[in-house]
Enzyme design. Structure first.
Site, PDB file in Angstrom:
ATOM      1  N   GLU A 466     -64.763  45.651  -2.036  1.00  0.00           N
ATOM      2  CA  GLU A 466     -65.417  45.386  -3.309  1.00  0.00           C
ATOM      3  C   GLU A 466     -66.329  46.985  -3.510  1.00  0.00           C
ATOM      4  O   GLU A 466     -66.461  47.350  -4.760  1.00  0.00           O
ATOM      5  CB  GLU A 466     -66.394  44.420  -3.626  1.00  0.00           C
ATOM      6  CG  GLU A 466     -65.591  43.105  -3.403  1.00  0.00           C
ATOM      7  CD  GLU A 466     -64.515  42.958  -4.678  1.00  0.00           C
ATOM      8  OE1 GLU A 466     -64.419  43.425  -5.552  1.00  0.00           O
ATOM      9  OE2 GLU A 466     -63.661  42.016  -4.076  1.00  0.00           O
ATOM     10  N   HIS A 469     -64.151  49.588  -5.104  1.00  0.00           N
ATOM     11  CA  HIS A 469     -64.318  49.265  -6.836  1.00  0.00           C
ATOM     12  C   HIS A 469     -65.468  49.887  -7.085  1.00  0.00           C
ATOM     13  O   HIS A 469     -65.592  50.391  -8.240  1.00  0.00           O
ATOM     14  CB  HIS A 469     -64.121  47.734  -7.330  1.00  0.00           C
ATOM     15  CG  HIS A 469     -62.777  47.282  -7.117  1.00  0.00           C
ATOM     16  ND1 HIS A 469     -61.745  47.716  -7.514  1.00  0.00           N
ATOM     17  CD2 HIS A 469     -62.313  46.073  -6.415  1.00  0.00           C
ATOM     18  CE1 HIS A 469     -60.657  47.009  -7.398  1.00  0.00           C
ATOM     19  NE2 HIS A 469     -60.956  46.092  -6.629  1.00  0.00           N
TER      20      HIS A 469
HETATM   21 ZN   LIG Z   1     -59.770  44.536  -5.903  1.00  0.00          ZN
END
Ligand SMILES: [Zn+2]
Length: 676
Positions: A466, A469
């Site tokens: 995460e 991202h």
């Molecule tokens: Zn992802």
């Protein structure tokens, strides 16, 4: 004039989450839609003009809408209440309808076309030209060239689709929260690790029950399926988990059938052979047929490893007197075999991965590799006391962005882990830099009274994922936010996230954060060696499972025509990927939120597609040094900073100096094929 006493219209940074109430939603949405509607009509009625007069003005209008709606969607994911749901549900059709009307506005479409053909439009180059082309493409793909009747039909279908997705997600949330099983005797939970037991006892206490409380949130389900010695209990939890939304008021079956039907209709009206051809047109893969070939090749390559792993599980089931391998035995036996062969299991590593240390180590890696400083910052304007807030700066001290973290499960929060881009910043038109704002969160095992939150190695990988991202969003230097950050081809978007997981497997990186929570001792080398030896363990099984989901998604959207019950169709499509019919009596479909409440419809393959690219890209770090700042900076400049400013295959070539090598994935994840 905006009513800035309404926090959803307040554009201060960061978002005043503590002031947003469900009562603000209706008025804010009404106001922003009304002024956007006026603005669109003005644009549509005007003529000529510069880039800023036309495209710039359109972007500014839609940006206002996402700045108002983004926080509402976000809160419905992390702090859902009945009142919020109601307000969200009431506003959603208006939002969807607006987006449809925008793309179907004849005057606006003409103005955009007129601009594209004007001297100013024809003179555009680089990013602005790409953005104009993409915007016109968005309009065409939304039906701008269709007749009035088809436009109206499309709008009606899109509004219904958004509403069905919202109900799908709500059903799942409610069904998950409604299950509670109280276990009165400790011996019935034999095998469960102390962390899980402590959490279950704490949950029971909170609900005023004696004993241990099991729920359907991820940490609870995983603990039972991996560790409970009682096969009946594993079977019960497995059943309850997969039975969510299969009957009664919250049955997702009819919603799924209707969603698929609408997607078929949309593709048909827009003139595509099927939904995947429509959905994938602007992605790297470009068509359903190309994805089919990609999956077939990988399925073939994975099969020998999958057969090897299945045989091992079946042999272990017979050997441990379980007899036939059942779906609720798989995770349990995997943990047992892993423990026996490698003397390592998910639980024993927890003490070396306290959440705060892991996060601090991750930030240190971001500093060494990408030159970014991440520091905790004060922000009381959050939706829950668990929420953390951080600032990211580059080497020159420039504030690139800020982000929230929220890692523990709650009944009012959706499952899984995800990143949300709340504000897209970037270089400001008049100079300077507008900071980005984002969220990362998940559902990790929370702290207990006696210890801090301790993560499994898998959870550590999720956190790194995460954060990848988040970096993609926060490092964006693209001047047009609509083309920046994670607004990229869907099958490229998981490259920055998945590549970050590699650092969870490297000694040099682990040394920066894997420290025993009581003794401060680094992760012992022999434990790391065991972890690394077990890295490819059951790789064939796990990879085939991902492929079976991608296959199900593609076929549901490409081949299924609605003539058989959708649950049966899913079962028979999954059947070639599992050891026995028992494995498809219940399956993922009714809770497959990626396809029906997320953006992954006919694009679930994108995980493994991105993984193929990322496994290859990481080889440059593996050769040149996993903490090498030059390679890190190259990755940041060539990929993280670029968003959708150019095609993804060009960005890949910029970083690697060549095209992707499709063999990289199997080499890394599975190794040499087993001999029959
Ligand atoms: Zn992802």
């Amino acid at each position: 004039m905006s009513d800035i006493s309404n926090p959803l219209l307040d554009r201060s940074f960061p978002i005043p989450f503590d002031r947003i109430t469900p009562q603000d939603i209706g008025p804010a949405v009404a106001e922003v839609l009304a002024s956007a509607g006026e603005r669109i009509d003005e644009l549509g009625a005007g003529r000529g003009g510069s880039y800023n007069d036309v495209l710039g003005a359109l972007d500014a209008t839609t940006r206002e809408l996402s700045l108002t709606w983004g926080p509402v969607s976000h809160l419905s994911n992390v702090a859902s209440t009945p009142a919020l749901r109601e307000a969200h549900g009431e506003a959603l059709p208006e939002i969807t309808r607006f987006s449809s009307r925008l793309h179907h506005h004849e005057g606006l479409f003409k103005r955009l076309h007129g601009f594209a053909e004007s001297t100013a439009g024809l003179a555009l180059a680089g990013l602005r030209k790409r953005h104009l082309d993409r915007t016109l493409e968005d309009f065409r793909r939304a039906g701008a060239e269709l007749g009035m009747h088809d436009k109206q039909l499309l709008e009606k279908l899109r509004v219904e689709l958004a509403e069905l997705s919202r109900r799908f997600e709500e059903n799942l949330l409610d069904e998950t929260a409604s299950f509670k099983k109280v276990v009165p005797r400790a011996e019935d939970l034999a095998g469960l690790p102390p962390t899980a037991l402590e959490r279950a006892a704490h949950l029971a206490e909170q609900k005023g029950e004696d004993g241990w409380l099991l729920t359907l949130d991820m940490p609870s389900v995983q603990a039972v399926l991996q560790h409970a010695d009682d096969r009946g209990l594993r079977r019960e939890i497995h059943g309850a988990y997969l039975d969510r939304c299969t009957s009664g008021e919250r049955d997702n079956g009819p919603l799924i059938s209707r969603i698929l039907e609408i997607r078929r209709q949309l593709a048909d009206i827009l003139g595509y052979a099927d939904f995947p051809d429509y959905r994938l047109e602007t992605l790297m893969a470009s068509s359903g047929a190309r994805v089919r070939r990609f999956l077939d090749d990988l399925i073939d390559g994975t099969r020998p490893f999958h057969e090897r792993d299945t045989a091992q599980l079946e042999a272990r089931a017979r050997g441990s007197a379980l007899g036939d391998l059942e779906p609720w035995d798989v995770s349990y036996l995997m943990e047992k075999i892993r423990k026996e062969h490698f003397d390592v299991d998910d639980e024993m590593l927890r003490p070396w991965f306290p959440l705060d240390e892991v996060q601090a180590g991750l930030f240190e890696i971001a500093k060494r590799l990408f030159g970014l400083s991440v520091a905790q910052a004060d922000n009381p304007a959050v939706w829950h006391p668990d929420v953390g807030f951080f600032e990211v700066r580059d080497e020159a001290g420039l504030h690139l962005g800020s982000f929230y973290t929220d890692w523990f499960p709650r009944d009012s929060k959706r499952q899984g882990a995800w990143m949300d881009n709340l504000v897209s910043g970037g270089p400001a038109p008049g100079g300077g830099f507008n900071p980005h704002l984002a969220f990362i969160g998940g559902n990790f095992s929370p702290p207990t009274e006696s210890r801090p939150a301790l993560l499994t190695h898998r959870e550590v990988c999720t956190l790194f994922h995460e954060f990848g991202h988040l970096l993609h969003h926060t490092c964006s230097r693209v001047e047009i936010p609509e083309r920046g950050g994670v607004n990229v081809a869907w099958d490229w978007v998981e490259v920055p996230s998945q590549i970050m997981e590699n650092w969870c497997w490297e000694r040099e990186a682990l040394d920066l954060f894997a420290r025993h929570y009581e003794t401060g001792e680094a992760l012992p080398d022999e434990l790391l060696q065991r972890l690394l030896a077990a890295r490819r363990f059951m790789g064939g099984w796990l990879q085939m499972r991902q492929l079976s989901f991608a296959n199900l998604d593609l076929e549901l959207h490409r081949s299924y025509g609605g003539d058989t019950p959708v649950m049966d169709y899913a079962a028979s499509t999954m059947r070639p990927f599992v050891p026995s019919g028992r494995f498809v009596e219940r399956h993922i479909l009714p809770s497959f939120a990626h396809l029906f409440a997320g953006g992954y419809a006919s694009a679930y393959y994108s995980y493994i597609w991105s993984e193929t690219l990322e496994a290859d890209a990481f080889s440059r770090f593996a050769k040149g040094g996993v903490l090498d700042p030059e390679i890190g900076r190259a990755f940041r400049d060539c990929i993280l900073a670029q968003g959708d400013s150019r095609d993804a295959d060009e960005l890949f070539r910029d970083f690697m100096g060549r095209d992707p090598d499709p063999a990289a994935l199997i080499n890394r994840n599975l190794g040499t094929p087993p001999q029959p």
